[in-house]
Design a protein around this motif. Structure first.
Motif, short mmCIF file in Angstrom:
data_model
loop_
_atom_site.label_atom_id
_atom_site.label_comp_id
_atom_site.label_asym_id
_atom_site.label_seq_id
_atom_site.Cartn_x
_atom_site.Cartn_y
_atom_site.Cartn_z
N ARG A 172 42.58 72.31 20.24
CA ARG A 172 42.48 72.56 21.80
C ARG A 172 43.63 73.58 22.00
NH1 ARG A 172 43.01 67.30 25.62
NH2 ARG A 172 44.93 67.41 24.61
N GLU A 173 44.57 73.39 21.25
CA GLU A 173 45.65 74.29 21.64
C GLU A 173 45.24 75.92 21.20
OE1 GLU A 173 49.21 73.32 19.59
OE2 GLU A 173 49.54 71.40 20.80
N ARG A 174 44.68 76.00 20.25
CA ARG A 174 44.07 77.29 19.74
C ARG A 174 42.62 77.56 20.42
NH1 ARG A 174 45.72 77.60 13.38
NH2 ARG A 174 47.72 76.59 13.65
N PHE A 175 42.33 76.92 21.23
CA PHE A 175 41.06 77.15 22.03
C PHE A 175 39.80 77.15 21.17
CE2 PHE A 175 44.62 79.30 24.51
CZ PHE A 175 44.43 78.47 25.56
N LEU A 176 39.90 76.37 20.23
CA LEU A 176 38.68 76.43 19.21
C LEU A 176 37.77 75.17 19.90
CD1 LEU A 176 40.46 76.58 15.87
CD2 LEU A 176 39.00 78.32 17.10
N VAL A 177 38.07 74.18 20.45
CA VAL A 177 37.36 73.26 21.00
C VAL A 177 37.96 72.88 22.31
CG1 VAL A 177 36.82 72.15 18.70
CG2 VAL A 177 38.65 71.13 20.06
N GLY A 178 37.05 72.34 23.36
CA GLY A 178 37.20 72.01 24.72
C GLY A 178 37.44 70.63 24.72
N SER A 179 36.78 69.74 23.99
CA SER A 179 36.39 68.42 24.14
C SER A 179 36.37 67.62 22.68
CB SER A 179 35.34 67.89 24.99
OG SER A 179 34.11 68.40 24.37
N GLN A 180 36.65 66.13 22.79
CA GLN A 180 36.44 65.58 21.40
C GLN A 180 35.17 65.67 20.87
OE1 GLN A 180 39.30 64.09 19.87
NE2 GLN A 180 37.82 63.68 18.29
N PRO A 181 34.11 65.47 21.88
CA PRO A 181 32.47 65.54 21.28
C PRO A 181 32.26 66.95 20.66
CG PRO A 181 32.47 64.80 23.37
CD PRO A 181 33.97 64.89 23.32
N MET A 182 32.80 67.98 21.16
CA MET A 182 32.59 69.20 20.52
C MET A 182 33.34 69.30 19.12
SD MET A 182 33.75 73.06 21.97
CE MET A 182 32.96 72.49 23.74
N LEU A 183 34.45 68.62 18.84
CA LEU A 183 35.04 68.52 17.69
C LEU A 183 34.36 67.70 16.86
CD1 LEU A 183 37.42 69.07 15.71
CD2 LEU A 183 38.85 67.01 16.61
N ASN A 184 33.78 66.58 17.22
CA ASN A 184 33.10 65.76 16.57
C ASN A 184 31.79 66.40 16.13
OD1 ASN A 184 34.81 63.67 16.71
ND2 ASN A 184 33.67 62.86 18.76
N SER A 185 31.19 67.34 16.74
CA SER A 185 30.20 68.44 16.24
C SER A 185 30.35 69.07 14.95
CB SER A 185 29.56 69.09 17.47
OG SER A 185 28.55 69.86 17.23
#
Length: 363
Positions: A309-322
């Motif tokens: 999130r700090e590096r603006f790669l994901v905006g939410s947990q579901p996005m990371l889970n994807s």
């Protein structure tokens, strides 16, 4: 007299056969094992194979040129609602991509690499729905806020919802098409009967056409009569190219070779190249953490989310889970329980292979 000679000869042959079997049974057996064979390194073997000079180049060039003259006919078949299925010896990847880049420029092209070991079909359908929606907005000039299902992003929808959207409950014209190019629809990641049913339903959608290749001799057994003639609506073309399966064969170990860290890293890079830049960034963070904390059991999921999130790669947990689901489907990342009970992520590669992987990713 001749009959007796023949009988004696047959008797002598039979007697010698059983004597040989008896002596062979009492003989000392070899203790050699298959594992004792000095097998060549896989990287060396692949390098040697790549140095083999191609033959019949002129004939193969003429053959490919004859296929290119069929491009207008193939494009016409697609406009008529047919699906194209290419079969024959040799890799057809370059041929299909050339067809798409030269004759399908007025349509959107979506590529599925079926030769990958595993494929997340939900991720494929999500990406395809996003491509189709972009085309709908462009062709029909639909304002983004007039979405009927606007509040719910495609990534959070079920497979059935995605298929329903692709099938088109909205009023659509046939002015535009999305052509799905499937390299090896009979590949290991797509051979599941349920996945083939999903692909057949996608092929029957009004604004989608399928162009696919097969290489397995039993590939037609994947489909029933309805799928072949009604959903996929295949138009078969015999297009042997005699081209080596360089990319497709990367994921299959050579019989006369054993793997090494270089080849393992190379395979992982090929998989990562098929993912989005953000997904590659997430994987890189995990790899760097694992190299700098080699004594730990893995990277806690919360730490990974905070860093991404700090590096603006994901905006939410579901996005990371994807992204993590994609990694796990390709067996790039695994999960294990930390001693404090927290789930940690780790890459099942040695430190040497990870270092080579990061070098390959930056090239």
């Amino acid at each position: 007299m001749e009959m007796n000679d023949a009988d004696d000869e047959e008797f002598g042959f039979s007697r010698n056969y059983f004597l040989a079997k008896e002596l062979g049974g009492s003989a000392v057996k070899s203790h050699s094992k298959l594992s004792d064979i000095n097998i060549v390194d896989e990287q060396e073997l692949r390098a040697a194979v790549s140095n083999i000079e191609p033959k019949h180049e002129k004939e193969i060039k003429d053959l490919i040129s004859s296929y290119k003259r069929l491009y207008p006919r193939w494009a016409f078949d697609l406009r008529c609602g047919l699906g194209l299925l290419m079969y024959g010896f040799g890799s057809k990847k370059t041929l299909l991509e050339d067809f798409a880049s030269t004759s399908l420029t007025e349509y959107s092209a979506f590529v599925i690499n079926g030769y990958l070991p595993t494929i997340n079909i939900k991720q494929v359908l999500t990406s395809l729905a996003e491509v189709l929606w972009d085309q709908l907005k462009i062709k029909q000039r639909t304002p983004s806020k007039s979405l009927s299902k606007d509040q719910q992003p495609f990534s959070s929808r079920s497979v059935e919802d995605l298929l329903a959207f692709l099938d088109g409950s909205e009023d659509r014209t046939s002015e535009f098409l999305v052509c799905v190019i499937i390299h090896n629809i009979d590949g290991p990641g797509l051979r599941d009967s349920e996945i083939q049913q999903y692909l057949a339903r996608v092929a029957s959608c009004p604004n989608i056409r399928i162009v696919a290749s097969i290489d397995h001799v039993n590939a037609p057994l994947l489909w029933d009569k309805k799928m072949v003639h009604t959903q996929f609506n295949w138009c078969w073309y015999h297009v042997p190219t005699f081209a080596p399966y360089k990319i497709e064969g990367t994921f299959f170990p050579l019989i006369l070779a054993h793997g090494n860290t270089t080849q393992t890293a190379k395979n992982a890079v090929i998989v990562l190249q098929s993912l989005t830049p953000n997904a590659q960034g997430v994987f890189k963070i995990l790899a760097e953490y694992q190299l700098s904390h080699s004594e730990e059991e893995g990277m806690p999921i919360d730490n990974l989310f905070a860093t991404c999130r700090e590096r603006f790669l994901v905006g939410s947990q579901p996005m990371l889970n994807s992204h993590l689901t994609e990694f796990k489907d390709h067996e790039l990342v695994k999960t294990r329980r930390h001693s404090d009970g927290q789930d940690c992520l780790y890459i099942p590669l040695t430190s040497e292979a990870l270092e080579k992987l990061l070098v390959e990713m930056t090239q």
